[in-house]
Design a protein around this motif. Structure first.
Motif, PDB file in Angstrom:
ATOM      1  N   GLU A   1       0.800  -1.236  -0.081  1.00  0.00           N
ATOM      2  CA  GLU A   1      -0.043   0.012  -0.100  1.00  0.00           C
ATOM      3  C   GLU A   1       0.983   1.304  -0.005  1.00  0.00           C
ATOM      4  O   GLU A   1       1.913   1.068   0.464  1.00  0.00           O
ATOM      5  N   GLN A   2       0.213   2.363  -0.805  1.00  0.00           N
ATOM      6  CA  GLN A   2       0.777   3.685  -0.720  1.00  0.00           C
ATOM      7  C   GLN A   2      -0.393   4.656  -0.137  1.00  0.00           C
ATOM      8  O   GLN A   2      -1.625   4.106  -0.420  1.00  0.00           O
ATOM      9  N   THR A   3      -0.190   5.744   0.185  1.00  0.00           N
ATOM     10  CA  THR A   3      -1.412   6.532   0.659  1.00  0.00           C
ATOM     11  C   THR A   3      -1.565   7.743  -0.388  1.00  0.00           C
ATOM     12  O   THR A   3      -0.816   8.373  -0.825  1.00  0.00           O
TER      13      THR A   3
ATOM     14  N   ILE B   1       0.498  10.559  -1.156  1.00  0.00           N
ATOM     15  CA  ILE B   1       1.400  11.444  -0.327  1.00  0.00           C
ATOM     16  C   ILE B   1       2.068  10.763   0.509  1.00  0.00           C
ATOM     17  O   ILE B   1       3.018  11.298   1.273  1.00  0.00           O
ATOM     18  N   MET B   2       2.182   9.545   0.504  1.00  0.00           N
ATOM     19  CA  MET B   2       3.102   8.761   1.228  1.00  0.00           C
ATOM     20  C   MET B   2       3.496   7.431   0.485  1.00  0.00           C
ATOM     21  O   MET B   2       2.646   6.833   0.055  1.00  0.00           O
ATOM     22  N   ALA B   3       4.756   7.073   0.339  1.00  0.00           N
ATOM     23  CA  ALA B   3       5.103   5.794  -0.380  1.00  0.00           C
ATOM     24  C   ALA B   3       5.054   4.534   0.587  1.00  0.00           C
ATOM     25  O   ALA B   3       4.787   4.751   1.651  1.00  0.00           O
ATOM     26  N   LYS B   4       4.950   3.403  -0.390  1.00  0.00           N
ATOM     27  CA  LYS B   4       4.614   2.163   0.491  1.00  0.00           C
ATOM     28  C   LYS B   4       6.082   2.055   1.471  1.00  0.00           C
ATOM     29  O   LYS B   4       7.133   2.544   1.244  1.00  0.00           O
ATOM     30  N   ASN B   5       5.681   1.208   2.109  1.00  0.00           N
ATOM     31  CA  ASN B   5       6.724   0.660   3.280  1.00  0.00           C
ATOM     32  C   ASN B   5       7.540  -0.376   2.818  1.00  0.00           C
ATOM     33  O   ASN B   5       7.198  -0.922   1.899  1.00  0.00           O
TER      34      ASN B   5
ATOM     35  N   ALA C   1       7.440  -0.305   9.692  1.00  0.00           N
ATOM     36  CA  ALA C   1       7.916  -1.567  10.538  1.00  0.00           C
ATOM     37  C   ALA C   1       9.162  -1.581  10.879  1.00  0.00           C
ATOM     38  O   ALA C   1      10.244  -2.249  10.732  1.00  0.00           O
ATOM     39  N   GLU C   2       9.660  -0.196  11.130  1.00  0.00           N
ATOM     40  CA  GLU C   2      11.368  -0.085  11.213  1.00  0.00           C
ATOM     41  C   GLU C   2      11.762   0.100  12.835  1.00  0.00           C
ATOM     42  O   GLU C   2      13.078   0.120  12.783  1.00  0.00           O
TER      43      GLU C   2
ATOM     44  N   GLY D   1      11.051  -5.479  13.450  1.00  0.00           N
ATOM     45  CA  GLY D   1       9.829  -5.171  12.889  1.00  0.00           C
ATOM     46  C   GLY D   1       9.541  -6.002  11.707  1.00  0.00           C
ATOM     47  O   GLY D   1      10.449  -6.524  11.072  1.00  0.00           O
ATOM     48  N   GLY D   2       8.284  -6.018  11.360  1.00  0.00           N
ATOM     49  CA  GLY D   2       7.970  -6.842  10.064  1.00  0.00           C
ATOM     50  C   GLY D   2       6.512  -6.582   9.703  1.00  0.00           C
ATOM     51  O   GLY D   2       5.669  -5.764  10.335  1.00  0.00           O
ATOM     52  N   GLU D   3       6.069  -7.523   8.916  1.00  0.00           N
ATOM     53  CA  GLU D   3       4.653  -7.502   8.381  1.00  0.00           C
ATOM     54  C   GLU D   3       3.524  -7.320   9.512  1.00  0.00           C
ATOM     55  O   GLU D   3       2.539  -6.476   9.535  1.00  0.00           O
ATOM     56  N   TYR D   4       3.633  -8.327  10.422  1.00  0.00           N
ATOM     57  CA  TYR D   4       2.929  -8.315  11.678  1.00  0.00           C
ATOM     58  C   TYR D   4       3.705  -7.577  12.896  1.00  0.00           C
ATOM     59  O   TYR D   4       2.938  -7.946  14.106  1.00  0.00           O
ATOM     60  N   ARG D   5       4.582  -6.911  12.842  1.00  0.00           N
ATOM     61  CA  ARG D   5       5.309  -6.115  13.965  1.00  0.00           C
ATOM     62  C   ARG D   5       5.504  -4.855  13.580  1.00  0.00           C
ATOM     63  O   ARG D   5       6.848  -4.345  13.223  1.00  0.00           O
ATOM     64  N   ARG D   6       4.466  -3.823  13.585  1.00  0.00           N
ATOM     65  CA  ARG D   6       4.700  -2.615  12.789  1.00  0.00           C
ATOM     66  C   ARG D   6       4.728  -1.444  13.896  1.00  0.00           C
ATOM     67  O   ARG D   6       4.957  -1.884  15.222  1.00  0.00           O
ATOM     68  N   SER D   7       5.060  -0.416  13.688  1.00  0.00           N
ATOM     69  CA  SER D   7       5.332   0.730  14.370  1.00  0.00           C
ATOM     70  C   SER D   7       4.927   1.990  13.907  1.00  0.00           C
ATOM     71  O   SER D   7       5.188   2.390  12.802  1.00  0.00           O
TER      72      SER D   7
END
Length: 321
Positions: A228-230, A248-252, A276-277, A281-287
């Motif tokens: 996804e991007q926003t 307005i915001m690029a994909k992660n 997820a930085e 972090g990862g797909e299911y461990r976001r921030s």
């Protein structure tokens, strides 16, 4: 042992977090919702509890943090969880919140215990930090109320908006963007569910409003494509007609999802989102993270890069109280 003590401290209500992106380490948080009230920003998140290498979202609760300066955040703990809704069985997914008539209305995504699929619940509190209680005793929206797709997760990501004339709107969906008016009691739909045809829409609809050239401009942002991007649209009313405005915001890089909330605080504009930085972090461990930005003169939004520094200090009068 030190890491265990650090985690325990961070999970304790009242712990303070200094702002560098991503926020709230060592917690993994996602799907930010924002309320500005009384000179403070209240930031609501889901909490990712998946273990390293996990293959699914593990989310049981929502957390709330607040700041009067966009730099130091106070952890207010868990104002509600899945068990707040007796009819729900799992999945504390994305949410949104609005204040009306002195009460705080929290719209959230959960998995229904008896109606197959995901549902939207409504909780209410006298305080933005809770505790919240189920405002209906039943779901506001269930999967059998919408038939545009046959997926179980097409009724997720509620975004609530209260206009200046007192009319409230709810936006939600996955692959199909839906909206409906809300009655003044905030617990019932006021009319039929409508579909908004938005090309490449995936999820995370969010509406906000500001004055541009003396006229109201409505901004409908959302996640498009996957990963996804926003992107966003603008229009002269909460129901359009809508003009596409771009990304307005690029994909992660480390998770395919991204989920935004856009708000003004103390004269400046911000976007909250998740990546997820954090370490591990990862797909299911976001921030969750926040960026400051400025609108262009014509009211359109710029492309907003993700940063590690986050917003500059912006103390409100509430910091002096």
């Amino acid at each position: 042992m030190f890491k265990k003590l650090l985690l325990a401290a961070a999970l304790t209500c009242g712990a303070a977090h200094a702002a560098t992106n991503p926020l709230f380490a060592p917690l993994y948080t996602a799907d930010p919702a924002v309320l500005v009230d009384g000179g403070r920003v209240y930031l609501f998140t889901g909490r990712d509890e998946a273990q390293p290498g996990g293959k699914d979202f593990v989310m049981h609760e929502w957390r709330v943090f607040s700041s009067c300066d966009m730099v130091t955040w106070q952890d207010h703990g868990v104002p509600l969880n899945v068990k707040t809704f007796a009819w729900a069985k799992a999945r504390a997914w994305a949410s949104d919140i609005v204040k009306r008539d002195g009460k705080y209305w929290f719209y959230s995504t959960v998995e229904h215990a008896t109606v197959p699929g995901f549902a939207v619940g409504v909780a209410v509190s006298d305080s933005p930090t809770g505790p919240f209680k189920d405002a209906r005793g039943s779901a506001l929206i269930t999967n059998d109320m919408t038939t545009q797709t046959d997926i179980a997760w097409d009724d997720i990501d509620p975004g609530v908006f209260l206009d200046d004339d007192g009319q409230a709107y709810l936006y939600w969906g996955n692959t199909v963007l839906k909206y409906a008016k809300l009655k003044a009691n905030m617990t019932e739909l006021d009319g039929p569910i409508q579909v908004l045809p938005v090309k490449d829409f995936v999820e995370a609809p969010y509406l906000h409003k500001r004055k541009v050239g003396g006229k109201a401009m409505y901004y409908l942002s959302y996640s498009e494509f996957f990963p996804e991007q926003t992107a966003y649209l603008t229009g002269p009313s909460p129901t359009g007609p809508w003009t596409p405005r771009g990304v307005i915001m690029a994909k992660n890089l480390k998770t395919p999802t991204i989920h935004q909330a856009i708000f003004d605080f103390n004269g400046k504009s911000y976007i909250a989102y998740h990546n997820a930085e954090l370490p591990g972090g990862g797909e299911y461990r976001r921030s969750v993270a926040i960026e400051e930005f400025e609108y262009r003169e014509d009211g359109t939004m710029p492309f907003i890069p993700q940063t590690k520094t986050g917003p500059r200090a912006n103390p409100s009068a509430a910091c002096k109280r």
